[in-house]
Design an enzyme around this catalytic site. Structure first.
Site, PDB file in Angstrom:
ATOM      1  CE  LYS A 189      13.441 -36.766  -4.444  1.00 52.86           C
ATOM      2  NZ  LYS A 189      12.946 -36.201  -5.616  1.00 52.86           N
TER       3      LYS A 189
HETATM    4  C1  LIG Z   1      13.645 -35.584  -6.857  1.00 54.42           C
HETATM    5  C2  LIG Z   1      12.720 -35.163  -7.888  1.00 54.42           C
HETATM    6  C3  LIG Z   1      12.933 -35.447  -9.236  1.00 54.42           C
HETATM    7  C4  LIG Z   1      14.206 -36.084  -9.738  1.00 54.42           C
HETATM    8  O1  LIG Z   1      14.384 -37.391  -9.264  1.00 54.42           O
HETATM    9  P1  LIG Z   1      15.767 -38.125  -9.600  1.00 54.42           P
HETATM   10  O2  LIG Z   1      15.458 -39.562  -9.282  1.00 54.42           O
HETATM   11  O3  LIG Z   1      16.797 -37.547  -8.683  1.00 54.42           O
HETATM   12  O4  LIG Z   1      16.069 -37.904 -11.019  1.00 54.42           O
HETATM   13  C5  LIG Z   1      11.975 -35.077 -10.148  1.00 54.42           C
HETATM   14  N1  LIG Z   1      10.862 -34.450  -9.775  1.00 54.42           N
HETATM   15  C6  LIG Z   1      10.614 -34.128  -8.484  1.00 54.42           C
HETATM   16  C7  LIG Z   1       9.340 -33.453  -8.125  1.00 54.42           C
HETATM   17  C8  LIG Z   1      11.544 -34.471  -7.504  1.00 54.42           C
HETATM   18  O5  LIG Z   1      11.306 -34.123  -6.237  1.00 54.42           O
END
Ligand SMILES: *Cc1c(COP(=O)(O)O)cnc(C)c1O
Length: 396
Positions: A189
């Site tokens: 992210k």
């Molecule tokens: C990456 C992601 C998650 C999970 O995030 P984590 O911090 O890795 O648990 C949940 N929802 C979406 C849409 C994502 O892209």
């Protein structure tokens, strides 16, 4: 053996932008002697919530645990249906199951990859108590259109903004239009703390309960316990969790947050450059800003249509041969073993089309123009090969 994960010459799909400032901040936390959840987490919560236009922030171990907590404090549980896109990372669906509720899949819009008021309306059940809308790949979801459907029915809107830090909806940060939003600090992210997550909300009672539950539902927080020589005996009012972020992570997150505007600006520049090329290539369609907002282009996806000389997997192979690590598009949860039974009878045609025909191109802060040109050359290559084959055919 090198500990660096970057192979020379290879272009990764994502590289986090971390510098000496993050290393110094983590070192300071270590020197302070306080490494578990403490003052830095509290500061990160305040600053992140303020940056996202929310009153309260609650840090967690991940967006997955943030979603779990968000549904819990919203009172969602067994017997409740929660509408969600199948077109999302699996955690969106899993979170519904964690609280014992039923995931119900809604299809998405072909242009944004997000659920719409109409697609939710088509999936509504009389047990629907909440929806989780996703800013997929950073593209803002049309919250007003969602609320047109959910508000009259008093359905709670959770926004999975895991990909959305720095994206805007009608001039405001994404997440502000939902009842509660969740964020991710995974390195895939825009901002990263290694692993990590956050809840933002304007509802104080929900924020207070989320803070309580993430720390074993303990009556005395670890920080307060540490502050007094003889702390009161703690009590545990309900079944809680350990979803605490560490101060080491928050120290890094505080620095990362200051980089967000630069990261978004650079990603949008890279995305615009891809678009300029792709708009001129027949058979490729790239993600773009919707009319009502701006994307941070967390995932710059491209649809490979039938009039392109090769299919999606062919283009992925061509990229891999050039040592460029692109990715298949966003997954479809209803195709995974725990959820195949939940495929709606009408199917999810747009979700399946996008999952099967899209790929994600490298976009990251430090991607050089020369490296982006290498990616662009591969996108053009099948077209060039086709043109030369036609010319060849014409000559013989
Ligand atoms: C990456 C992601 C998650 C999970 O995030 P984590 O911090 O890795 O648990 C949940 N929802 C979406 C849409 C994502 O892209």
């Amino acid at each position: 053996m090198s500990e660096r994960i970057n192979v020379p010459g290879r272009i990764n799909v994502m590289v986090p932008w971390l510098g000496q400032e993050e290393a110094d901040a983590a070192a300071e936390a270590i020197a302070s002697g306080w490494v578990a959840q403490g003052p830095r987490v509290a500061r990160f919560e305040q600053e992140f919530a303020a940056a996202m236009g929310a009153r309260f922030g609650v840090a967690t171990t991940s967006c997955t645990t943030a979603l779990h907590l968000a549904l819990t404090v919203a009172g969602i549980g067994p017997g409740d249906d929660v509408l969600i896109p199948s077109f999302s990372f699996i955690a969106t669906t899993n979170a519904v199951r964690y609280v014992g509720a039923n995931p119900v899949f809604a299809d998405v819009d072909i242009v944004t990859g997000n659920v719409t008021g109409d697609s939710l309306a088509a999936a509504l059940t009389d047990r629907t108590r909440a929806v989780i809308v996703v800013d997929q790949g950073g593209v803002p979801v049309d919250l007003d259109d969602i609320r047109r459907v959910t508000d009259p029915l008093r359905i709670i809107v959770v926004e999975d903004a895991a990909c959305g830090a720095g994206s805007t909806y009608k001039g405001r940060p994404v997440g502000t239009g939902a009842d509660i939003a969740t964020w991710s600090f995974h390195p895939r992210k825009l901002l990263t703390t290694g692993e990590g997550g956050m809840i933002t909300t304007d509802r104080e009672t929900w924020a207070v309960r989320a803070k309580h539950l993430r720390e074993h539902a303990m009556s005395v927080s670890a920080a307060d316990r540490h502050a007094s020589v003889l702390p009161p005996a703690e009590e545990y009012s309900e079944v809680g969790y350990n979803f605490r972020m560490t101060d080491l992570q928050a120290a890094v997150g505080l620095v990362q947050l200051t980089r967000l505007p630069a990261i978004v600006a650079r990603r949008r520049e890279i995305a615009a450059r891809y678009r300029d090329t792709i708009d001129g290539i027949c058979g490729l369609r790239a993600v773009s800003d919707p009319a009502y907002g701006t994307s941070n282009f967390q995932s710059f996806w491209v649809e490979v249509e039938s009039d392109y000389p090769t299919d999606r997997d062919g283009l992925l192979t061509a990229l891999a041969e050039a040592d460029i690590s692109a990715r298949r598009g966003i997954m479809a949860a209803h195709r995974q073993a725990p959820y195949v039974d939940l495929t709606p009878s009408a199917g999810l045609p747009v979700t399946e089309r996008l999952t099967d025909s899209t790929l994600i191109l490298p976009v990251f802060h430090t991607l050089s123009e020369a490296d982006q040109d290498r990616v662009i050359a591969v996108l053009r290559q099948p077209v060039r090969t086709l043109v030369s084959a036609i010319e060849e055919g014409a000559r013989t």
